[in-house]
Structure formats: C-alpha cells, structure tokens
Design an enzyme around this catalytic site. Structure first.
Site, PDB file in Angstrom:
ATOM      1  N   THR A 189      80.265  78.122  33.392  1.00 15.08           N
ATOM      2  CA  THR A 189      78.946  77.481  33.387  1.00 15.08           C
ATOM      3  C   THR A 189      77.859  78.470  32.988  1.00 15.08           C
ATOM      4  OG1 THR A 189      79.561  75.854  35.062  1.00 15.08           O
ATOM      5  CG2 THR A 189      77.213  76.363  34.857  1.00 15.08           C
ATOM      6  N   ALA A 190      77.798  79.605  33.692  1.00 14.20           N
ATOM      7  CA  ALA A 190      76.758  80.586  33.388  1.00 14.20           C
ATOM      8  C   ALA A 190      76.904  81.127  31.969  1.00 14.20           C
ATOM      9  CB  ALA A 190      76.826  81.742  34.398  1.00 14.20           C
ATOM     10  N   GLY A 200      84.232  75.572  35.557  1.00 17.51           N
ATOM     11  CA  GLY A 200      84.283  76.721  36.442  1.00 17.51           C
ATOM     12  C   GLY A 200      82.923  77.375  36.536  1.00 17.51           C
ATOM     13  N   CYS A 201      82.770  78.211  37.553  1.00 17.67           N
ATOM     14  CA  CYS A 201      81.477  78.841  37.798  1.00 17.67           C
ATOM     15  C   CYS A 201      81.134  79.852  36.705  1.00 17.67           C
ATOM     16  CB  CYS A 201      81.473  79.508  39.167  1.00 17.67           C
ATOM     17  SG  CYS A 201      82.915  80.552  39.497  1.00 17.67           S
ATOM     18  N   TYR A 202      82.083  80.730  36.352  1.00 13.31           N
ATOM     19  CA  TYR A 202      81.807  81.703  35.285  1.00 13.31           C
ATOM     20  C   TYR A 202      81.543  81.004  33.951  1.00 13.31           C
ATOM     21  CZ  TYR A 202      83.511  85.718  38.122  1.00 13.31           C
ATOM     22  OH  TYR A 202      83.692  86.708  39.057  1.00 13.31           O
TER      23      TYR A 202
END
Lengths: 352, 352, 352, 352
Positions: free
Chosen positions: A158-159, A154-156
């Site tokens: 990853t960061a 997921g995007c969150y």
C-alpha cells in the site's frame, strides 16, 4: 440513522490486530453494525475478554466461523485470517450472496501460479480468484465498485504503490532501477507471541529481514507491472522498527528525463492525487513522519529529485494497521456499497 | 600499571554525548589518564554535575579550552566540538607537539573546497588539513599510524564504508548504482534540546531527512572514490529512528558479474575482514540488529545477493556513539601510539 | 448540521500539545466550529505550518490573543497557556460575555493564597477566581453546568481524584495514610525543548521528580478535603515514564474497616460510577494499562484490597492529554452548554 | 594472568537473559573461565547460534545439565533456571564440592514453609536450604564469604532492600507504614515469548500487576524483618515499564522522629554505605534515573523527607539484569572466593 437501517457485517478473525482495528472502525461506522464475530482459537470468548478496554462498547461473543451462519446474519464479511484460510471460506460466502473483503494474501494475485510459488500453497478456487479485485482504491476504484470480492493489499505494498504510481503511470522512471527500502512497526507481525517481537528484543534496535525474499515483493511487482504496462522487477527490503505502528516506504528510481525538477515532479504528484481524499502530497522540503498518519486512513507523500544523481526519492507514510490494513478495507467497502468513500474513516492523527 | 606510566590525554567538548563516551572509555583505558577536560558553556562545572551518575569515577572540573594549558598537560587531545571549531584549535595543539584526534568534520576532507561547499565555512589551515588522515582504521590503518592528526569519520560514513569497501576494492559493482538507506538513533543529533528530538516527537515514529543534501554524502563519496580508484557518486538518505543508539546502513548496488552468488560474496567479505578485529561478517541468512553492536566498537555485516535483480544488498550495524564516534577515535589513538588496536575497547554488547 | 448553526469557539495557546489536541477534538465536534486560534510566539503562522499533517483539515492562521477580537468572534474560549497568563485574559473575556475554560492552574484554587504559595505569583482577580468551578465533571458536574469559568484540572489530579473519590465520599479510609505514586508520559512536559525530555535522555529510563514539591499536590489536597469534609494531606510522587502519553496513578490507603473485601469495594466503585460514561471500573483481578485509554476521554480503574496489610490499592489510567487535559475540557464545555456530555468525544482507544 | 590459572565455572540455564548476562560478565572476568554451559531446551546448540553477536567471543556448545559432568569440569556453578529446578540440582553439586550460586528463588528463604506457601512447591532439601545465604552482599557480606551456597536475591528485593536497610537498621520508621511502588523493564519477564511482553503490547504503556500477590513480597519481608529485628509486613506493588532494563523502587514510610530532616537522613545513608563500592547515595535534590545504572552493578539512591506529611521517600535505581541478577551473583562469587569485590564488574553506565 436508526440501527434498523444499518447493514449487518461480519468480522472473521476478530482476535488479532486486524480484527480489533476493524471492530473499532465498524462499531463507529454510521452505516453498518457488527452482526457476527468469528474466530477459531477464540470462539466462545467474549470480545471484551480479549480486549477488556473495549468491553464497554463491543459486547459480542466470538463464534465459530460457519459460512452458513455468517451468511444468514451478515451481508458483508471481512476476513482477517492467516494466509490460506480465506480461500476456503470466501467461495462459500460469495455463493450465498455476501460481499467479501479479504485482508490476507489469498485474493491479491491475478496469477495464482505466483501465489503458489511464493506462498507454497496449492489452490483450486481459480474462478473465484479471477473475480477478485485488488483493493487499493487509489488505483482500482472503479473495479472495486463492481466486484463482490476484494483482496485487500498488504501493508508494505500500500505505502509503496501509492509512492510509485504517478512515476509509473507517467513513464518517468527506469523500470529496472526501483529500490524500495521499507520500515515497519512490529504490530505488522501480529499478536501471536514470538521471541523476536518481544519488547526486550525489538525495542531500541532496527534490522532488515527477508531481503530479496519477502512475499510482498511479487505483490508489488504485479501492480507496478500493471501500472507501467510492462513487467517490472523491484528490489524490496523490509526493516523492523522499534515502534508499534506505522510504515515508511523510501523508494528510489532513476529518472528518465534528467531535466525534470523536484517542483515538476511535485506538480505531477499533486495533480495525480488531487481528487484522492486519502493521499496527501506534502509541500517541497517536507518529508512525512509515520506518526502523522497514526490512527488515520491517510498516506502522506514527500519527495525529492537529486539532480546530482538523476534519481527521484519518494517517501510515503501510512499507519500499517489502518491504511495498510483495516481502514483501507473499510474504504473499499464504502466504494463497493456506493457510500461516500470517507464514511466512518478517521483523518486526524493520534498525535503526538 | 601505575598511573605515573599512563599517558595524559585531554577531552575538549566534554559535555556532549561524544565527550561522555570518550570520558567513559578513556577512564577505563589502561594506558592513558584524563588530564584535562575542556568546554565552553560548561567550563567551571564539575563533570559530575553534568552527569551525576559518573561523579564517583570522573572527578574532574571542566576548564576553558586554552591551547597552551591543554598542551602543557596532555600529549593526546580529543576534540569533540561543533564543526568549524577544531580547525581553529588543532593547528595550535599540533604546533606544541600534541597528537590530535578530531571528531568533527573539520579534518575529514582531502579537498577543502568540498568542505567549504557543503559546510559553508571558509578555511585557512590548508597545510594542516593536508596532513590529516581519515580515521577509519579498516581502510587507512597504516597512514593513521604515522600521522599526528586524525579526522575521525562521521557515524553514517563509518557504517556505510565498511559495508561497501570489499565491493569497491574488488570492483564488483556498478559505481553509478549505489543507494544507501541509513537509519540512526537520535543520540546522533546531540544533547542540545530540539523540538524534533523530544521523546514526545521522535518516539513511535520514523522519517527521512536531508534527502540528497546530508553532509555525510561528500564524505562517503570521497572515500568510495579513493577505494574504487575513480569518482563515485552515491545516493544517501538518512532516517531518524525511535531509539537512542545505533546505525543500520542498508546498501544496494548492481553486481557487475551476474554469476557471483551470495556465498561467493560472503567468502570475499570474510576474507577481506579476516584480520579486522572489529568487523564481523555474519553467516549466510543472518542480518545484524543494531542492538548487537550497542556499547561496542564492532561493526556487524550481513548481506544478500538477489539473483532476480542482479543486486547485492549489504546491511551493516554499529553503535553510532562508539564505532561511529568515540570508540573509533580511541581505536585510532591506539594505532597512533603503537598499542594493540583493541586496548580498552569493549566488544561484548549491552544486550538486550 | 450546517456550519451556520455551529457555535464559534476560540483556542488561545494553539501551538502546544494542549492546543493541538483541542484543535483535533473541536474540528470534529458537531456543535462547534473553531473561529479563532491565538498565540504569542506562533502568531502569524498557519496552524498547518506548525503541524503539517493537519494542514488539510485545519486551515487557520494563528493570531495575537487580543481579548476584544476573540470575544467578537467566539462565544467559548479555551485557554491553553502557561500558568499565570490566563488570569490576565479570562476576566476580560468573561466581561464580554464569553464562557471560558482554562487549562492552566490559574483557576483551579478556591483559596488564592494556596495558589500564591505554590505558584509564586501574586493575583488580583479574586472575584473572578471565586466564580470559577473546578472542571472535573465526575465531581462537580452540577456546578460546571452553571458557571461561565471552568478551571480545568491537572492531569495527575484527574487520574488520582477519580481513583480516590468513592473512598473519600464513603469515608472508607484513614485520611492520613494516602500515598499516591503517579506515572506520566513525557508529553505532559509540553513541546518546548528541554534536555531531560529528549528521546536520548527520557527513553529507556524512569525516574521520580518533584518529590513532596509538585504543584499538583495542593490541587489534589483541596479536592480531597472537599470530598472528605475535612482537611486531607497526601503524599504525591510523580514519575516520568519512557512513553509519550498516558498517566497511571497508583493510590494506597489504609482501610478503616478491616472486614471490607475487594468485592465489597468493587461493588461500591461500580455503583458510584454507574452513571458516569467516562469512568470504567474493571472486573476483579484486572488492572488497567495506560494504553487502554489512549486517545479517549476514559478513565479505567482497577483495585485490590490486601487483607494482609489492611490497605486498598487503586490504579487508574487516563490519557494525560485527553481526559487529563483537552478532552475533559470539551466534556466540561458540553456540560456548560447543556449538550450531551459525550458529544464529540472518543471512547475507543488508539490500540495497540 | 594465563588461562591455566583461571578458575573453571559453569553456567546452567545459559540461554535466558540471566545466562547471557552471566556469560558476558564471566568471559571478561580475569579470574575465571567458562568451562561448562548447560541447558535443557537449548542443549546441543552453540551459544553463538542463540546469540549470533556473541559467537566471536563465546564459542561454547550448550550441554545437558548433568551434575557429574558439571562438577568434573567446574568449581563454581551459576544456576539460572526457572524456580523449582535449582533445588534438584544444587544438593548434588554441593555434595561434589562445587560452590553454587542460584539465581532462582529456591534458596532465598530461611523458612521453607514460606517458600511452599508462595511458590506452591514442596521441598525435601531442608538441610541444604538451611545452609544457604541470601546473596545481598551489602547486608550479608560476611556470611556470603563463608558459605558454599548463595541464594541470589530477586531484582525487586535488591533495589528495595538497599533503599530500606539504613531506615530499618537505625529504627527510623514505623514498620507498619512501608509502601513499595516498584517499576521494572520487561526483561525481568524473561525471553520466553508472551503476548503481554510483545513490543506491540508493552510499549508506550504502563500497568501494575500482581498487586498484593507478587512472590517478591515475602522475600522482602523476610529480610526486612531480619534487619528490623521484628516482623515487618510491606505493601509491594510492581509495575511494568515500557523499557527493556532497569528497576526503580520508590519506597514510602512514616518517620518515627518528626524532627529528622532530609539532610540528617542523607547523612545517615552516606555514612551507612560509605564502604559499599556499589551503592551510591546521591546529593540532596537529585533522584536517580534507572538509565544511570544500566550495564553496571551499581545501585543509586536518592531520597526526600517530607516535613508536611512526616514521611521519608527513598528511590533506588538498579539494572535489573545486573545488580538485580547476574552482576550481583558475580559480586557474591568474588566474596566467596576472597577476591576483591569489584573484580570484573562494570561501574560506568551504558548511557545515554
């Protein structure tokens, strides 16, 4: 390199933001060609009908997502579908010899009970799920190289995981103290129209959502636990930003050793990510803007140690649709294929 | 009410965003009239030259900020100046019988050593500073009613302290666990042109700044310590949002009693702010958008208790230029004068 | 291709938005390498100090703009300076054998009296100016191929002239009837901080500026007159948009032949731009969004013929910093060097 | 004034942006009280469920729109419904003695054939339609004072007609030369979710739409013809702006008398609107920003005469939801009731 040498790939779920980013990246990737675009609602449409500005470069008709037809025409398949659909399709594609990269949540969980608890979906593809690798190359590069099925993060997560990894691997922080305050552009919510995503509503405003309940929480915890070697619980709060693209994750944790300075921790981070092309640790005193990552596969990290409070604060910035989604999937594809990890991936931001 | 009955007030520092908000509020306030507008760089200009769209309603020439002249013409003086200037002017105005509301940091600190440490300015107005009251009415209403000098709170502290107050007064949280992740629109940075505040730079991007070093940190800690009855340290991280107005403060803390539920805490908050016209505790499951407060003196609060982690998460939203600055100053003026606290203050948002 | 084969180029004025776009394009261009970056205020700084997110890819120190040093190290020089500076530098660089592409207004005018009238600057480089070619390849491709000095077009003229060219060349419109209503993002105003370009001012608002007085007016008229074969006056009104990048030019004119339909005119446009890689005429009923061009060297055109009024309305969209500035300069460089016109230039938009 | 003296009013179609603006204005209007809120999809909901931030001030349940019930409880009815619905409801309300202000297009046209041509709806309420007055007070103030049915103007026509009125009434321009290039924020598109209105799509981009076909064209032409005393055709092109609120209309026309200067025309405008509280003609050289009108019932006008081309260029700015919709309806109500025209209407902008 002539097109006859390019590997045929498929994008299933081509009409959404994930699909359009994949299309853009793959059409410019020197080692592949798009051989199949599949969808459900958009089947029968030309891709250029959905995105008139890309008609000149991507002249492909979207077809139904038939596993047989896909496998006949493509060696690698990107699935960019709503949660719960990839797990129907991936087993068939794998059985026919395709490599599969899934951008949904379906193959991110080692423990399917967690998936079922948080996603409210029963699953019967346990064996397939067990073979999947979590597609964050900066953590699982070696395993990605050997699998045929990648569950792209997921995007969150990853960061957040790139911000936390050195702290967890080095045992620098109190594992009960992790607070993650994340901020995302609205493109993460997809292209389906919803009232709260209208410009008139989401512009000029910020808000938190899904506090304590967002489904990226167990995903972050699973990988953090793996990195730490013991169970980790995190406090994760996503926020909606009045912008299209980008995620900033601000991560707080208590340092175990109060004597470590910012310079010490920066040295650890720089060393940790020294050979990672896509993670850039910024100099002391510089914190990333999400805009710096826009259009690239990069993650920028800036950090601070607060000696007054004994906490480390790490901020990481990515483009949610690139490193947070489509570009990271291409990065994993490069690794699966044994190609240089940077092939076909942009590193200079769309800026300002 | 005829203008002969209206109390004459002055705005010093009228050309900035604080000044223009004050002007708008005071020109519509039924019990006062603007009798003096002062500035330095803008002295000699008509207010309508700076803000052509207000020329029709505010036909006043900005003058030099001479204490004698101000005190001759105004009974109440709002100072909206850069830090370090109010402390030169306020003592003279007070000596001449004016009531003073300062929007800078000069009179927010009980302990001037803290001011000097964080603001790098020596001060010799110790007695005057000792008489100042911190102008957050929901905490110090009674003391504001009795003072002639109010140090109006910073924008971040306003949102944050309103979110924390019930927890601190009731002793519900671990005082070492407070993490404040705050998000502000760019108008908080003022009207002086700076590269990082250009639309081309600040739009479509978010970033953290001043991590562990922002000067609102000691201000928040001073009041939190007062509320808790013991010293409190907080982790405060401000972020710049791609929008003009609004602050969202997301506050995290560990609950002392793991048995308290969200409904318990909501009940405590609603009871606590029952008689506060300007603080609205939202129903369970609703978190505020900053847009809901835009143009008003309101603070909206939404909260969650995460039973997995034992934390309470509170989000509070204000308009940084209104409840976070000019409107709150007018609220304090109303209290100082014994007027109804809501006089002349908007409560219906500019929305959408 | 090894770096020894890459042609050395210079960017003078590297610190502004034009410079940073040029840097990004040239560092990825396969046939050149950046050998010199020059500036005045920024001399001595590393490019990565100005743009930390590019430090990993562009590790160059900005130097003073000394013609001798530049010509020693670079064969092609891009000048991205305020108006009135290129005309001091270009003659010296040309004399030393460099090819020069100037992004300012200095070499856009065939008639220096017009330049002097509108730019209020006296000039003594008449011979040099006479040798300059207006760098809009879709109009002057052949002449660009043969010159050593290109005066790159302004952003508004680029979008506008591409919209008008077929109408003027085919004699389809009344030359006294042209109205150009143009809309630009704020990045066109550069990176120097100005109050009206602050996010707090320029966001959530639109306005016209420079009505009847903008200096792109004579530039548009010069080229229109050349295309029409007789003098053309235009009504040009620029507007500031609350966004970073992009120009939309909406052009109105009276049709000479009331019998021509939209389909007729579309056919003429498609035929006219058939061999232009960078101009895309959209299908009937589709009008371009500026976002479709963002990050690319493309110009999208959509048009309508209103049979009620007898007017043709053409809208054209470009990225003001790309086709409107840096990318078009690279396109001209490609032509000057005899390279394929598309070399190193992006055609897939940063979208959404 | 006690609430017993306040006139009861109804808002039908309360859930959209028009409704929420009306609600905000009417709840603060000193001479009325909201006695009925009606809707279809939202019937049964509390208004505060739809807009949680207004729950504290507007505690009303939305009911079905039954004419009997409405007329029993309200003397004045605001209809804020999709086109084609008001013409079913208004005749019944009028028959029961209500005054009606309709915010849709249903009662804007004197000639119902034009309505049918452009709106594709047959109508049988010819008599009622004939009694309606076009609710632009700066043109039809006297007739509004005497009618029971006002057809409130569209947002684009409001800005455009105020810009054109003095030119048309004084016969200053060539009636075949009018070009209107208008720019609107996205709130004009309503609160129903549509893909092209998503922040991810509409942000950071501008585009034209409905060229030559927008249904505000015949509305503008009808009133222009009335003002000019002969038939007028206009070229009207709307554009979508990346912002929530505001309309800027840029109007071009050829001057009949080439000798008239900008100062002459400004003098005419200032004289023309001297007694209009809500139209502000700006000084020479100042053009309005839409932001200046936000939250108010004001229209700002700036203009230029271009002696080179013989054209006059007028730009007018309004808040599309206020002077362009809800506030102008309240202004008409004030006139219908014989109240001061400014009662309850804001004149100081939400700024910055």
């Amino acid at each position: 390199m002539g097109s006859t040498e390019q590997l045929p790939v498929a994008i299933i779920g081509a009409s959404g933001y994930g699909g359009v980013q994949l299309a853009r990246l793959l059409v410019e990737h020197p080692l592949v060609e798009i051989a199949y675009m599949g969808g459900s609602g958009s089947a029968g449409s030309g891709f250029g009908d959905l995105y008139p500005h890309l008609a000149h470069s991507i002249d492909i008709t979207i077809e139904n997502a038939e596993p047989e037809a896909i496998a006949d025409r493509a060696k690698i398949v990107f699935l960019s579908l709503p949660n719960g659909l990839a797990c129907k399709l991936a087993p068939k594609l794998l059985a026919k010899g395709c490599k599969v990269l899934d951008l949904s949540a379906d193959y991110r969980f080692r423990d399917l009970q967690t998936y079922t608890d948080w996603y409210k979906t029963e699953r019967d593809d346990l064996d397939v799920a067990a073979s999947a690798v979590y597609g964050l190359p900066e953590i699982y590069r070696d395993r990605i190289a050997e699998t045929n099925l990648v569950g792209c993060p997921g995007c969150y997560p990853t960061a957040t995981l790139l911000a936390l990894q050195p702290l967890l691997k080095q045992g620098l922080i109190d594992l009960r103290s992790i607070v993650i305050d994340a901020k995302s552009g609205t493109s993460g919510g997809g292209r389906q129209p919803k009232t709260n995503m209208l410009l008139a509503e989401a512009s000029a405003s910020v808000c938190a959502y899904g506090i304590g309940k967002h489904r990226h929480t167990p995903e972050i915890e699973q990988i953090c636990s793996d990195l730490a070697g013991q169970e980790v619980l995190v406090q994760f709060t996503p926020h909606l930003m009045p912008m299209v693209r980008g995620i900033l994750s601000t991560v707080y944790a208590n340092m175990r050793d109060p004597g470590l300075t910012k310079d010490d921790v920066l040295t650890i981070y720089k060393s940790f990510y020294r050979s990672s092309e896509w993670v850039k640790v910024l100099p002391s005193g510089i914190y990333p803007q999400t805009k710096w990552a826009c259009g690239t596969n990069l993650c920028y990290i800036g950090l601070e140690v607060d000696s007054r409070t004994g906490r480390v604060i790490v901020t990481s910035a990515i483009d949610n649709l690139m490193k947070g989604q489509a570009a990271q999937a291409v990065q994993s594809m490069n690794i699966m294929m044994g190609w240089p990890e940077t092939t076909g991936l942009p590193k200079l931001a769309f800026y300002p």
